[in-house]
Write an enzyme that holds these catalytic residues in place. Structure first.
Site, PDB file in Angstrom:
ATOM      1  N   ARG A1026       0.823  -1.270   0.037  1.00 22.08           N
ATOM      2  CA  ARG A1026      -0.262   0.055  -0.026  1.00 22.08           C
ATOM      3  C   ARG A1026       0.834   1.280   0.060  1.00 22.08           C
ATOM      4  O   ARG A1026       1.870   1.256   0.940  1.00 22.08           O
ATOM      5  CB  ARG A1026      -0.739   0.064   1.162  1.00 22.08           C
ATOM      6  CG  ARG A1026      -1.982   1.170   1.355  1.00 22.08           C
ATOM      7  CD  ARG A1026      -2.752   1.049   2.631  1.00 22.08           C
ATOM      8  NE  ARG A1026      -3.397  -0.327   2.807  1.00 22.08           N
ATOM      9  CZ  ARG A1026      -3.897  -0.723   3.685  1.00 22.08           C
ATOM     10  NH1 ARG A1026      -3.458  -0.198   5.047  1.00 22.08           N
ATOM     11  NH2 ARG A1026      -4.555  -1.986   3.609  1.00 22.08           N
ATOM     12  N   ARG A1095      -1.417   6.750   9.362  1.00 25.31           N
ATOM     13  CA  ARG A1095      -1.367   6.201   8.031  1.00 25.31           C
ATOM     14  C   ARG A1095      -1.787   7.260   7.039  1.00 25.31           C
ATOM     15  O   ARG A1095      -1.671   8.454   7.264  1.00 25.31           O
ATOM     16  CB  ARG A1095      -2.453   5.239   8.084  1.00 25.31           C
ATOM     17  CG  ARG A1095      -2.149   4.115   8.910  1.00 25.31           C
ATOM     18  CD  ARG A1095      -2.888   2.761   8.853  1.00 25.31           C
ATOM     19  NE  ARG A1095      -2.580   1.522   9.560  1.00 25.31           N
ATOM     20  CZ  ARG A1095      -3.081   0.420   9.497  1.00 25.31           C
ATOM     21  NH1 ARG A1095      -4.227   0.370   8.593  1.00 25.31           N
ATOM     22  NH2 ARG A1095      -2.930  -0.477  10.296  1.00 25.31           N
ATOM     23  N   LYS A1166      -3.672   1.525  14.881  1.00 24.52           N
ATOM     24  CA  LYS A1166      -3.517   2.371  13.957  1.00 24.52           C
ATOM     25  C   LYS A1166      -3.961   3.738  14.194  1.00 24.52           C
ATOM     26  O   LYS A1166      -4.876   3.659  15.201  1.00 24.52           O
ATOM     27  CB  LYS A1166      -4.282   1.683  12.710  1.00 24.52           C
ATOM     28  CG  LYS A1166      -5.764   1.447  13.031  1.00 24.52           C
ATOM     29  CD  LYS A1166      -6.412   0.703  12.075  1.00 24.52           C
ATOM     30  CE  LYS A1166      -6.338  -0.801  11.877  1.00 24.52           C
ATOM     31  NZ  LYS A1166      -7.399  -1.470  11.105  1.00 24.52           N
ATOM     32  N   LYS A1168      -5.628   7.235  12.236  1.00 25.56           N
ATOM     33  CA  LYS A1168      -6.161   7.673  10.662  1.00 25.56           C
ATOM     34  C   LYS A1168      -6.545   9.086  10.924  1.00 25.56           C
ATOM     35  O   LYS A1168      -7.499   9.252  11.755  1.00 25.56           O
ATOM     36  CB  LYS A1168      -7.268   6.735  10.306  1.00 25.56           C
ATOM     37  CG  LYS A1168      -6.679   5.162  10.100  1.00 25.56           C
ATOM     38  CD  LYS A1168      -7.969   4.465   9.526  1.00 25.56           C
ATOM     39  CE  LYS A1168      -7.327   2.979   9.274  1.00 25.56           C
ATOM     40  NZ  LYS A1168      -8.454   2.024   8.842  1.00 25.56           N
ATOM     41  N   CYS A1387     -14.601  -3.684   0.404  1.00 29.36           N
ATOM     42  CA  CYS A1387     -13.217  -3.828   0.604  1.00 29.36           C
ATOM     43  C   CYS A1387     -12.785  -5.187  -0.316  1.00 29.36           C
ATOM     44  O   CYS A1387     -13.706  -5.904  -0.804  1.00 29.36           O
ATOM     45  CB  CYS A1387     -13.277  -4.406   2.078  1.00 29.36           C
ATOM     46  SG  CYS A1387     -13.911  -5.972   2.387  1.00 29.36           S
ATOM     47  N   CYS A1393      -7.390 -11.227   1.546  1.00 28.61           N
ATOM     48  CA  CYS A1393      -7.381 -10.741   2.837  1.00 28.61           C
ATOM     49  C   CYS A1393      -7.468 -12.125   3.882  1.00 28.61           C
ATOM     50  O   CYS A1393      -8.419 -12.753   3.891  1.00 28.61           O
ATOM     51  CB  CYS A1393      -8.592  -9.645   3.070  1.00 28.61           C
ATOM     52  SG  CYS A1393      -8.606  -9.292   4.692  1.00 28.61           S
ATOM     53  N   CYS A1432     -15.351  -8.539   6.672  1.00 28.26           N
ATOM     54  CA  CYS A1432     -15.133  -9.025   7.882  1.00 28.26           C
ATOM     55  C   CYS A1432     -15.584  -7.557   8.869  1.00 28.26           C
ATOM     56  O   CYS A1432     -15.881  -6.671   7.974  1.00 28.26           O
ATOM     57  CB  CYS A1432     -13.877  -9.514   8.350  1.00 28.26           C
ATOM     58  SG  CYS A1432     -12.858  -8.016   8.409  1.00 28.26           S
ATOM     59  N   CYS A1436     -13.207  -1.972   6.640  1.00 31.92           N
ATOM     60  CA  CYS A1436     -12.217  -1.184   5.882  1.00 31.92           C
ATOM     61  C   CYS A1436     -12.877  -0.221   4.636  1.00 31.92           C
ATOM     62  O   CYS A1436     -12.498   0.814   4.330  1.00 31.92           O
ATOM     63  CB  CYS A1436     -11.271  -2.114   5.147  1.00 31.92           C
ATOM     64  SG  CYS A1436     -10.023  -2.836   6.192  1.00 31.92           S
TER      65      CYS A1436
END
Length: 1532
Positions: A1026, A1095, A1166, A1168, A1387, A1393, A1432, A1436
């Site tokens: 990414r 990120r 994470k 964001k 996603c 994934c 899931c 995302c």
């Protein structure tokens, strides 16, 4: 008892009862034959068979793939085999029929075409050795089908039962067959004897001497066959039927013999043996066939009263004339004769038909007929073009002439199409000739051309195969010439013939000769004075010189045609009448894998042997499957090897669902190659209407495992200094490898691999797998031999790692207590050792709907199905991990810990001794599964007698992400060493966590897991990369560089993510570093694109206001740069050359890194940040840790930002401690301070976030634990300033605006619809290629949107025409989709994934397609409804903010959420749990209609479902789980 209305059903039901295997020949696998739908219904009802164990196996085969090949393997294995088919396959299958006639095979044949069948398909194969039986009524079709099976079993010979299913007498319903009658007629003892026998023959074509025989007394074995014995006189004394009775009998279709009296030749016989003799074998004779048939018919008559015999005569006992009908609709003629006036010449005629056509029992016919008959008309519905005499006419002549001097006169007729309106005229004509003094032979009666239109199954190209056709059209355009195009008009030639390679090749040769003559004519014309102007002469002369050069001839052709068109002379008109010949075409033959079978291969051979410049595209549709590979009789020629051995052909093996680019390269190279070219194109499907997703998955398996290698072979490559062979896929099958290594001829390859079967690689992989299991366990057992204590084998099945971690811990604890322990995955354990174990402990988690995890399925299936495992001496214990609320409905509670319960019960049933009750770990307990485990483990130690052990060592704490980070030396770990390890495609587990910080995740292809595991291979590991791209803006040059990376180093696709950046998939480990370096060369990076850091910073795309966007975008870049990690590990691992690294090692330079913002452990999770520019919330500003809302000042420039904090999407199913959250407003900050404020928010999270529980580590939980005001105060304390009051703003949308827009500077912007962000080429839509061409213009810039779409920005008016032309050419300007589709997002999920529980990106478009008709019907095509899907609950694609969302729960099952705010400002709520597609559609369709009918003006769908009380609004993340639309059942 039910009724039967078609011959297909009557026959199918009998075949199902009487067979082990049924080969169902169908027009296509998506189209039913007249039999197949009944087989499917019987299978669905689980109807038992009389012959097969439980149910017969139904093998569906396409009519054009040499279907009778599928018979050899089962019939030689002792399985009673039947075939249901149309007559179209018979003549082509003659080589098989001669061999199959010596086996008890039954072919049920519906003679085609329906309505006017051609019985020449039957007569053409009459000498093949089969017994032929004919039925003419629906009742007969049932009885004769039963006769056929019983006769095949009794005689050991093949039987063909044929019938015209469109005959009038087939139309009356009959009852279902009597099962007991079928049982009585079939000789089940003889059937069992056949099933116990095995044939050793392997030859398909060579005569191996096999013939069906009978065991008889030795004195009879050598007897000379004589005439048929038995009574031959009419049993009723020759009494004629009245007209009334006879008509009724015809109409009743032999349903009751009491209503139909007819003369029959009976076949009763008795044995003359009176003493005991030894037995001998003798070939089955025609007398034997007749004797067996008579016995069978006697049984049927006794039970039903219906009588049958070899021939049937119906009519007066004193008749002087009769008609022998073969192939005709007998009932039409019978009705006419029975109701005719006495004045008609045919009024008192008899009718003769054959029930047994072969063997021809002619000796029994003459005694059957009344002595009064003087003349017989033979009417044959056999279309013969080359013979004068009909085959039945010749049979009848021989039979009656040999019976004596007074035999009747025989007159033959060709019978055309007859119906009830033309039968009277036909009979008058036939009898006028028959009764004349000198009758003419071979007269035609009826319409030989048949009815109009002729009803015959048309050849159709499966829709899936259009993929390759579209690419051919894209590449060659008007130059493309397909010589055997389906549907093309060929005078007098059937579609089936004109589509064959032989016909196509012949037409290409003729076309080539025609063009040669045309070139000579053009050359002569260029030297003549036949034109009005001089212009054509010069251009014709130029063209004639280069007429055989494709590029030059095709460039000159339009000019020549233009000059000739302007000339107007007769000479010019003559040349223009064939103007297509001015172009040098690209000649192609298109075929299927039917051409790869021996019976369809001759055309391919002709092309290759000729050396002509012809291209063949052969589409192979056989899926990768063990069953297909195992049947050596169903072998296909490997046309690729076959062609390469010719040495003169270009050969390529391609797969459009694996590599679109390679397909293009192969087609272009084939066209340029001067000589034969063969492109083998893979398109696997079970049925022609399979979904593209199914085809994709099958393709990936076949290519990855080497079953279908991608390659290109140019025999003249060395002349150009290039390799002859180019391998385009990673793996290659064994046979091809042998060819390349030896470069020899086919004979040598055949000696090594006579079957040419993919089973070779499959069996090899299976052996490797078994060997691996055995070696691993034996080696470990050897280590334990010297230790004291009882053995304990711990086996686990684990998807997410919990059961595996628990098992390893249990094994270590057992070791500490003195037990000899082994720990391994269930599927790695050699099952044959299980009965020898002393103590076996099994731990399993729960996958999907109560299924075993992937690494335990094979073990479970073997244990479940085993009938010989004896575990009487084995002690066992089971612990299961599950979630009692994962499936909330009462009826689904059985899925809770189902694998553990199942294995516990199965081991009990096999005699095992339980050490404990089955332990149940429940994620709903206070400590999740650990609660139940804490109770279960002590019971286990007690049962094993090791519960009192003292002095147990302290267990080291489990390694956490925090440990990995702090010990990583600032994100280095052992990544470098892992990259350099060639023994695996993977890296270590700790390094997998660390590489996330570098912008890459290790993944494996989940489509291939099972197959690779079966082959003894590790998973197909690859990496996702990414990029870090603040605000999602890239230059055209960067776009081209990203595209090149995806093509050369990835899987040929790019993903535009929901975080406005590029993502690459399928990058194998060896290409990982080159890919990182290429990204760096493009002035991009991947550092901190993932991991526990800040990120990629997002920013609204805002095409309408370019200047304002530029100002805001600059801030996103400032924030991104400011919060970038400082470690030099990224540069050192990915960018530094090896020489520099080596010098540093030698010099002993110690690397001392420092992370001023992050520290050595970075962030808890994470982080964001996103920026939205009102009124567009296209980045979902509420969904991120920090959301910045840009505020425009009075002067139109950026002034500052409102700051939101605490948004986050990640959730765990059924864990109510986890929830999504929208950001809380902290206040307003000026532009120049915003990056500092972001830093301080991040630092508060760094120091206060939960580092013990990663499920509780995001900023949203930190803020809720602290309180918004306290958190705000902490930030202000670090910042040293206060937040101002938030400024006013308004959002009106969070979707993109598609099409062209003009900004305030007069520049143009175009928003492309990129469904779910996937940039790829397909046959229907060459998107990737088109965007390359757009980027090559080097105009404007590319902006990636937060909704996974793309904007081409800053295009000047002068460049618009050129850009628009390109967009149109590549279909990139298409935006006329439903607003639902335009507002959707998904996603990646499967196959890459590792967290995905269900499909997402590959499924959402299909679901929307199924909803669009309802959307259209409701008038909502232009009304945006935000729909999102994820595989899931990690979120995302930010599903929790969608108006409608689907979140994967298990494969094919989703939780459905409703009520999100259209502007992205309100969370949705669970409406239904674990629903599948059918339920989704049943729920949404009426709901959409309700919305269309009752919505208020301007009311959005998310608001409507709350007002209409479908769902309660979610006001904060903390009440996300409250008042859901579906309360969970607490009952077990």
């Amino acid at each position: 008892m039910g009724s039967i209305s078609t011959a297909g059903e009557a026959v199918a039901r009998i075949a199902y009862l009487s067979s082990d295997v049924i080969v169902s020949v169908q027009p296509s696998l998506a189209s039913d034959s007249e039999f197949s739908e009944y087989f499917r219904a019987l299978q669905k009802a689980k109807a038992p068979s009389l012959v097969a164990k439980n149910h017969p196996e139904i093998v569906a085969v396409r009519h054009n793939v040499d279907p009778l090949l599928s018979v050899f393997q089962p019939i030689r294995a002792g399985k009673l085999t039947a075939v249901t088919t149309t007559s179209s396959i018979l003549v082509k299958s003659i080589p098989h029929l001669y061999k199959l006639a010596q086996y008890p095979v039954v072919l049920h044949v519906s003679v085609q075409p329906t309505g006017f069948p051609d019985f020449s398909d039957i007569t053409s194969i009459r000498q093949s050795g089969f017994t032929f039986l004919q039925s003419e009524t629906l009742q007969q079709s049932q009885d004769i089908a039963l006769t056929a099976h019983a006769l095949a079993i009794k005689s050991g010979k093949g039987v063909i039962h044929f019938f015209d299913s469109g005959a009038i007498a087939m139309s009356k319903n009959i009852p279902h067959e009597d099962r007991e009658l079928v049982r009585g007629v079939l000789d089940l003892n003889a059937a069992a004897a056949i099933q116990k026998s095995r044939s050793e023959e392997t030859s398909l074509y060579a005569d191996d001497g096999r013939s069906a025989t009978l065991s008889v007394a030795r004195s009879q074995a050598t007897a000379v066959p004589g005439t048929v014995t038995g009574r031959v006189n009419p049993p009723d004394g020759g009494q004629a039927m009245t007209v009334v009775d006879r008509t009724r009998a015809r109409a009743e279709s032999s349903s009751s013999s009491s209503r139909r009296e007819s003369s029959t030749a009976s076949g009763a016989s008795s044995s003359s043996a009176t003493t005991v003799e030894s037995l001998a074998s003798k070939p089955v004779s025609s007398e034997d066939i007749y004797r067996f048939a008579s016995q069978i018919w006697a049984n049927i008559k006794e039970a039903t009263g219906r009588s049958y015999d070899a021939f049937e005569y119906t009519g007066p006992v004193n008749a002087e004339t009769a008609i022998f009908l073969f192939g005709a609709d007998t009932a039409i003629f019978a009705d006419e004769i029975d109701t005719a006036d006495d004045s008609e010449t045919y009024a008192n005629a008899g009718i003769i038909t054959a029930r047994i056509y072969r063997p021809w029992l002619g000796a029994s016919l003459a005694p059957l007929l009344p002595q009064s008959i003087k003349r017989i008309a033979v009417l044959e519905q056999v279309r013969r073009k080359t013979t004068r005499w009909g085959p039945v006419l010749l049979d009848l002549l021989m039979s009656l002439k040999s019976s004596g001097a007074n035999s009747p006169m025989i007159v033959g007729y060709q019978l055309g199409y007859i119906n009830d309106k033309t039968v009277q005229q036909a009979l008058r004509g036939a009898f006028q000739n028959l009764t004349s003094e000198s009758p003419l032979q071979n007269l035609q009666v009826g319409n030989l051309d048949g009815p109009t239109p002729l009803s015959k199954v048309a050849l159709e190209q499966p829709g899936l195969e259009n993929a390759y056709m579209k690419i051919l059209n894209q590449v060659f355009g008007e130059r493309l010439h397909i010589a055997n195009q389906l549907g093309a008009k060929h005078a007098g030639i059937s579609n089936e013939i004109s589509s064959s390679p032989e016909y196509g090749f012949g037409s290409l040769l003729a076309r080539k000769e025609h063009r040669k003559r045309f070139i000579e004519e053009a050359r002569a014309a260029s030297k003549s004075n036949d034109f009005i102007t001089r212009s054509p002469l010069e251009w014709l002369s130029k063209w004639a010189v280069d007429a055989d050069n494709s590029d030059k001839a095709n460039a000159l052709a339009p000019e020549v045609i233009s000059r000739l068109s302007n000339d107007g002379s007769p000479a010019a008109s003559q040349l223009l009448s064939f103007k297509s010949l001015f172009f040098k075409e690209s000649p192609w033959l298109i075929g299927s894998d039917a051409w790869a079978y021996d019976l369809g291969n001759s055309g391919v051979h002709h092309v290759l042997a000729s050396g002509e410049n012809v291209n063949m595209l052969i589409v192979d549709s056989q899926p990768y499957s063990e069953r297909a590979a195992a049947d050596a009789a169903r072998r296909k020629k490997d046309i690729g090897l076959y062609a390469m051995n010719f040495g003169n052909a270009y050969v390529a093996s391609v797969a459009v669902y694996s590599s679109y680019t390679q397909v293009l390269e192969a087609m272009i190279e084939a066209d340029k190659f001067d000589g034969p070219s063969v492109i083998l194109a893979y398109l696997p499907y079970e049925k022609e209407n399979d979904s593209p997703l199914t085809v994709l998955q099958e393709t990936k398996k076949a290519v990855d495992l080497g079953y279908w290698p991608l390659y290109r072979w140019d025999p003249r490559g060395d002349e150009k200094g290039e390799p002859n062979f180019q391998l385009d896929s990673e793996r290659i099958k064994k046979e091809l490898e042998e060819f390349l290594r030896r470069d020899n001829y086919m004979s040598q390859v055949m000696k090594r691999h006579p079957d040419f079967s993919p089973a070779l690689s499959a069996s090899y992989g299976t052996e490797v797998r078994q060997l691996q299991k055995r070696k691993a366990k034996d080696a470990y057992s050897k280590l334990l031999e010297g230790l004291a204590g009882d053995p304990m084998t711990v086996l686990f099945a684990s998807d997410n790692g919990n059961a595996e971690t628990l098992s390893k811990r249990l094994a270590n604890r057992g070791k500490a207590r003195g037990l000899k322990t082994i720990c391994m995955a269930m599927d790695d354990y050699p099952l044959e050792d299980l009965p020898t174990e002393q103590n076996v402990i099994l731990l399993t988690s729960t996958a999907g709907q109560g299924e075993f995890p992937q690494n335990g399925r094979t073990f479970w299936e073997a244990v479940r199905d085993s009938t010989d495992l004896d575990l009487a001496t084995v002690n066992f214990a089971v612990f299961a991990l599950g979630d009692s609320h994962y499936w909330p409905r009462k009826e689904d509670k059985i899925y809770y810990n189902k694998p553990g319960k199942d294995i516990h019960n199965r081991l009990l049933a096999l005699g095992g001794n339980p050490l404990t009750e089955c332990g149940l770990g429940d994620d709903q307990d206070p400590d999740a599964y650990q609660t139940g485990y804490a109770e279960w483990e002590p019971q286990l130690w007690q049962a094993l007698g090791v519960d009192k052990v003292e002095g147990l060592p302290d267990e080291p704490p489990p390694i956490t992400n925090e440990d990995i980070k702090i010990n990583s030396n600032f994100l280095r770990g052992t990544i470098e060493e892992g990259l350099n390890d060639p023994t695996t495609g993977a890296i270590s587990a700790p390094d997998q966590q660390l590489t996330k910080f570098h912008g890459t995740y290790m993944q494996d292809d989940r489509d291939l897991r099972d197959e690779r595991k079966a082959q003894g291979l590790e998973p197909a590991y690859s990496f996702m990369i990414r990029c870090r791209l603040p605000g999602g803006v890239a230059t055209p040059k960067q776009w081209l560089q990203m595209d090149e990376i995806s093509t050369k180093l990835g899987n040929e696709t790019m993903k535009l993510t929901t975080r406005q950046t590029f993502q690459f998939h399928g990058v194998v480990k060896g290409k990982l570093k080159p890919a990182m370096q290429a990204i760096n060369k493009a002035l991009m990076t991947t550092i901190a694109a993932c991991g526990d850091v800040n990120r990629n910073v997002m920013c609204s795309s805002l095409p309408q206001h370019s200047q304002y966007h530029t100002e805001v975008h600059a801030v996103s870049k400032t924030i991104s740069d400011h919060l970038l990690p400082s470690t030099t590990a990224y540069h050192e691992i990915w960018l530094q050359d090896d020489e520099t690294k080596e010098k540093k090692k030698v010099a002993g330079d110690a690397i001392v890194d420092h992370e001023p913002l992050y520290g050595p452990t970075y962030l808890p999770r994470k982080f964001k940040i996103t920026i939205a520019i009102p009124p567009h919330n296209d980045t979902d500003v509420y969904a991120h840790d920090v959301g910045l809302i840009a505020i425009k000042g009075a002067d139109g420039h950026l002034e500052g930002f409102n700051v939101l904090a605490g948004g986050g999407m990640g959730v765990t199913h059924n864990n109510k401690k986890t929830y999504p959250r929208t950001g809380s407003m902290l206040g307003y900050v000026p532009t120049n301070a915003v990056h500092i404020v972001c830093e301080k928010i991040m630092l508060v999270q760094r120091d206060n976030g939960d580092r013990k529980d990663r499920k509780h580590a995001r900023l949203k939980y930190t803020i809720d634990d602290m309180g918004v005001d306290v958190f705000r105060g902490k930030v202000e304390e670090l910042w040293g300033e206060k937040f101002a009051e938030a400024k006013d703003f308004k959002f009106d949308s969070n979707v993109d605006t598609f099409g062209w827009l003009k900004d305030e500077n007069g520049l143009n912007h175009f928003t492309f619809f990129i469904e779910n962000g996937r940039i790829e080429d397909t046959a229907e839509f060459p998107m990737k290629t088109g965007l390359i061409e757009v980027a090559k213009l080097q105009k404007g810039e590319f902006r990636l949107t937060g909704n996974q779409h793309l904007i081409l920005s800053n295009i000047a008016d002068k460049d618009l025409p050129q850009v628009k032309e390109l967009l149109k050419k590549y279909k990139l300007d298409a935006t006329n989709f439903s607003a639902l589709r335009l507002s959707s997002s998904a996603c990646v999920a499967f196959p890459t994934c590792g967290l995905a529980m269900a499909e997402s990106e590959r499924y959402l478009p299909e679901l929307i397609t199924k909803l669009e008709s309802t959307i259209e019907e409701a008038g909502l095509r232009q009304d945006s409804i935000v729909m999102r899907m994820t595989g899931c609950p990690n979120g995302c694609a930010r599903p929790w903010l969608a108006e409608v969302a689907f979140v994967g729960k298990a494969f094919g099952a989703y939780n459905m959420y409703l009520g999100g705010g259209y502007h992205g400002n309100r969370l949705n709520k669970l409406y239904r749990s674990s629903i599948k597609e059918e339920e989704i559609l049943d729920i949404l369709k009426p709901m959409i209609k309700h919305y269309a009918k009752d919505r208020h003006e301007g009311e959005r769908f998310g608001d409507f479902v709350i007002r209409a009380k479908y769902i309660v609004a979610t006001t904060h993340g903390t009440n996300f789980h409250e008042n859901t639309g579906e309360e969970e059942s607490e009952e077990e």
